[in-house]
Design an enzyme around this catalytic site. Sequence first.
Site, PDB file in Angstrom:
ATOM      1  N   CYS A  77       0.843  -1.191   0.000  1.00 20.43           N
ATOM      2  CA  CYS A  77       0.000   0.000   0.000  1.00 20.43           C
ATOM      3  C   CYS A  77       0.878   1.240   0.000  1.00 20.43           C
ATOM      4  O   CYS A  77       1.932   1.276   0.607  1.00 20.43           O
ATOM      5  CB  CYS A  77      -0.894  -0.046   1.228  1.00 20.43           C
ATOM      6  SG  CYS A  77      -1.629   1.507   1.680  1.00 20.43           S
ATOM      7  N   CYS A 161      -7.976  -0.445   7.152  1.00 21.15           N
ATOM      8  CA  CYS A 161      -6.734   0.314   7.314  1.00 21.15           C
ATOM      9  C   CYS A 161      -6.589   0.641   8.795  1.00 21.15           C
ATOM     10  O   CYS A 161      -7.523   1.136   9.419  1.00 21.15           O
ATOM     11  CB  CYS A 161      -6.818   1.592   6.491  1.00 21.15           C
ATOM     12  SG  CYS A 161      -5.536   2.779   6.915  1.00 21.15           S
ATOM     13  N   TYR A 313      -3.673  32.004   4.950  1.00 18.74           N
ATOM     14  CA  TYR A 313      -3.852  30.607   4.497  1.00 18.74           C
ATOM     15  C   TYR A 313      -4.783  29.906   5.497  1.00 18.74           C
ATOM     16  O   TYR A 313      -4.448  28.852   6.040  1.00 18.74           O
ATOM     17  CB  TYR A 313      -2.502  29.870   4.437  1.00 18.74           C
ATOM     18  CG  TYR A 313      -1.399  30.616   3.713  1.00 18.74           C
ATOM     19  CD1 TYR A 313      -1.219  30.461   2.343  1.00 18.74           C
ATOM     20  CD2 TYR A 313      -0.534  31.457   4.400  1.00 18.74           C
ATOM     21  CE1 TYR A 313      -0.195  31.137   1.683  1.00 18.74           C
ATOM     22  CE2 TYR A 313       0.481  32.135   3.744  1.00 18.74           C
ATOM     23  CZ  TYR A 313       0.653  31.971   2.388  1.00 18.74           C
ATOM     24  OH  TYR A 313       1.672  32.640   1.748  1.00 18.74           O
ATOM     25  N   GLU A 334      -7.835  33.336   2.569  1.00 13.95           N
ATOM     26  CA  GLU A 334      -7.732  31.992   1.988  1.00 13.95           C
ATOM     27  C   GLU A 334      -8.103  32.075   0.507  1.00 13.95           C
ATOM     28  O   GLU A 334      -9.005  32.809   0.125  1.00 13.95           O
ATOM     29  CB  GLU A 334      -8.684  31.043   2.760  1.00 13.95           C
ATOM     30  CG  GLU A 334      -9.105  29.775   2.054  1.00 13.95           C
ATOM     31  CD  GLU A 334      -7.962  28.804   1.785  1.00 13.95           C
ATOM     32  OE1 GLU A 334      -7.121  28.592   2.671  1.00 13.95           O
ATOM     33  OE2 GLU A 334      -7.933  28.255   0.658  1.00 13.95           O
ATOM     34  N   CYS A 410       3.934  22.649   7.321  1.00 15.78           N
ATOM     35  CA  CYS A 410       3.906  21.213   7.021  1.00 15.78           C
ATOM     36  C   CYS A 410       5.165  20.814   6.263  1.00 15.78           C
ATOM     37  O   CYS A 410       5.262  19.694   5.782  1.00 15.78           O
ATOM     38  CB  CYS A 410       2.650  20.857   6.231  1.00 15.78           C
ATOM     39  SG  CYS A 410       2.491  21.774   4.698  1.00 15.78           S
TER      40      CYS A 410
HETATM   41  N1  SAH Z   1      -5.190  26.439   8.713  1.00 21.87           N
HETATM   42  C1  SAH Z   1      -6.038  25.791   7.762  1.00 21.87           C
HETATM   43  C2  SAH Z   1      -5.327  24.883   6.787  1.00 21.87           C
HETATM   44  C3  SAH Z   1      -4.209  25.492   6.061  1.00 21.87           C
HETATM   45  S1  SAH Z   1      -3.656  24.461   4.739  1.00 21.87           S
HETATM   46  C4  SAH Z   1      -7.062  24.937   8.484  1.00 21.87           C
HETATM   47  O1  SAH Z   1      -6.829  24.535   9.576  1.00 21.87           O
HETATM   48  O2  SAH Z   1      -8.095  24.671   7.916  1.00 21.87           O
HETATM   49  C5  SAH Z   1      -3.123  25.722   3.631  1.00 21.87           C
HETATM   50  C6  SAH Z   1      -4.244  26.528   3.021  1.00 21.87           C
HETATM   51  O3  SAH Z   1      -3.682  27.536   2.203  1.00 21.87           O
HETATM   52  C7  SAH Z   1      -5.186  25.734   2.123  1.00 21.87           C
HETATM   53  O4  SAH Z   1      -6.495  25.920   2.585  1.00 21.87           O
HETATM   54  C8  SAH Z   1      -4.985  26.365   0.730  1.00 21.87           C
HETATM   55  O5  SAH Z   1      -6.164  26.399  -0.030  1.00 21.87           O
HETATM   56  C9  SAH Z   1      -4.526  27.747   1.080  1.00 21.87           C
HETATM   57  N2  SAH Z   1      -3.716  28.476   0.091  1.00 21.87           N
HETATM   58  C10 SAH Z   1      -2.835  27.959  -0.808  1.00 21.87           C
HETATM   59  N3  SAH Z   1      -2.216  28.953  -1.460  1.00 21.87           N
HETATM   60  C11 SAH Z   1      -2.706  30.123  -0.985  1.00 21.87           C
HETATM   61  C12 SAH Z   1      -2.434  31.494  -1.253  1.00 21.87           C
HETATM   62  N4  SAH Z   1      -1.535  31.850  -2.176  1.00 21.87           N
HETATM   63  N5  SAH Z   1      -3.121  32.431  -0.569  1.00 21.87           N
HETATM   64  C13 SAH Z   1      -4.032  32.067   0.382  1.00 21.87           C
HETATM   65  N6  SAH Z   1      -4.330  30.783   0.681  1.00 21.87           N
HETATM   66  C14 SAH Z   1      -3.668  29.827   0.007  1.00 21.87           C
END
Ligand code: SAH
Length: 457
Positions: A77, A161, A313, A334, A410
């Site tokens: 997997c 899983c 983000y 976002e 991440c």
């Molecule tokens: N903190 C959020 C998750 C973040 S993951 C939570 O807990 O839900 C990163 C996020 O950044 C994703 O939702 C993605 O859609 C967004 N993203 C990616 N590129 C971006 C950009 N240039 N400007 C704003 N958001 C962006």
Amino acid sequence: MEKNEEFNLTIEDMGKDGAGIGRKNDFVWFVKDAVVGDVITAKVMKVQKNYGFARLMKIITPSKYRTEAKCPVAKQCGGCQLQMMDYHAQLRVKENEVRNALIRIGGIPEEELNMKPILGMEEPWRYRNKAQYPIGTDRDGRVIAGFYAARSHRIVECDDCLLGVKENQKILNLIIGFMEDYHIRPYDELTHKGLVRHVLIRKGFKTGELMVCLVVNGKALPHSEELVRQLLLIPGMTSISLSVNTRTDNVIMGTEIINLYGDGGITDYIGEIKYRISPLSFFQVNPVQTEKLYGTALSYANLKGKETVWDLYCGIGTISLFLAQKAGKVCGVEIIPDAIRDAKENAALNGIENADFFVGKAEEVLPEKYEKENISADVIVVDPPRKGCDQAVLDTMLKMKPKTIVYVSCNPSTLARDVKILTEGGYRLRKVRCCDMFPMSMHVETVAALVKNDTGS
Ligand code: SAH
């Protein structure tokens, strides 16, 4: 060395994709399924300029970190990379990756790096609240559920899983039995015929609510009332739906949802905050660790109650709503409009009135609002995708001069790259803590607190 040549190697480290890494005569070898500490015999597969890939042929001395993989299909997997490694050793490997990146790429002197111990799981199994099983047939035409083998679309049969909840198996067996009883065929990727493509299952860990969504190559499921009747016998069943997907590419979910039972969603909590989750909405898959990760971000933000916070983000606003409980005002940014719609709905659901959300690219919204509206921030939180923050975001943050920047990451390499820019721009890396959101994989999340040099804290 020539292809197929065999040689002995000591594994000294783990690579980002979970392969073991060993060095011989200044040449680096990547060996899949080898564990740090193993002494092995390897066979040359592919040679590049400074590194090569070799196959594990024999373990001469097993590493003390080696353990038996729990899952019978762990090797086939594509999901887990570290099952053959003791969980505590997995945590050390992840923490080291972050530490090394911050020292080597981030330029942080080792003695100044204040890393708190990684937040691991007490029970690193059955942590995922979401599972997506492809449905297909085996060689005898029997309906099976499972996972795609690494880098392929061949289904490895597996209905339990060990990262997913126990209910998954019961639900899948019931759906497979139903398909066999009524001669409903799985979708075939080669001929584009057949009906059932995937089964999506989600569970609210705090509420116990279950969601089942069948992705189908059509607009209806024959005898669906019988399937609903059977599924409702499983305790917690709250939402049963179809996702219409007649596309011929690799996209799993279709955007049209037909509810067979319930109004399409389930509810769950992270901390005190309640979230509505629909088949298409994004939600963190490890709710236990998410609470720890965002709790750390909240404590690093060091809020007293009146601050203005920007959450860049922000996704569905998970962090924003968490912070809004302790801040004067939170503004989330976002790129995905549907996520912002969910964020607004979740704010309303929780009666949170001090959160605003904006759709757009962080690298456009933040500079624009700073230039035109002269916005300010006491704290800025960023949680960017793997590529890290855009330079325009970093530049604008440096101009806005918030007292604290909380960086949720991440990807250790881009975290370290951005930390270097921020520390050169007048910030000090005050605290760092890793959180293990994905045990058995190489992924690691990190929260870092950067404070402005002249704030004295
Ligand atoms: N903190 C959020 C998750 C973040 S993951 C939570 O807990 O839900 C990163 C996020 O950044 C994703 O939702 C993605 O859609 C967004 N993203 C990616 N590129 C971006 C950009 N240039 N400007 C704003 N958001 C962006």
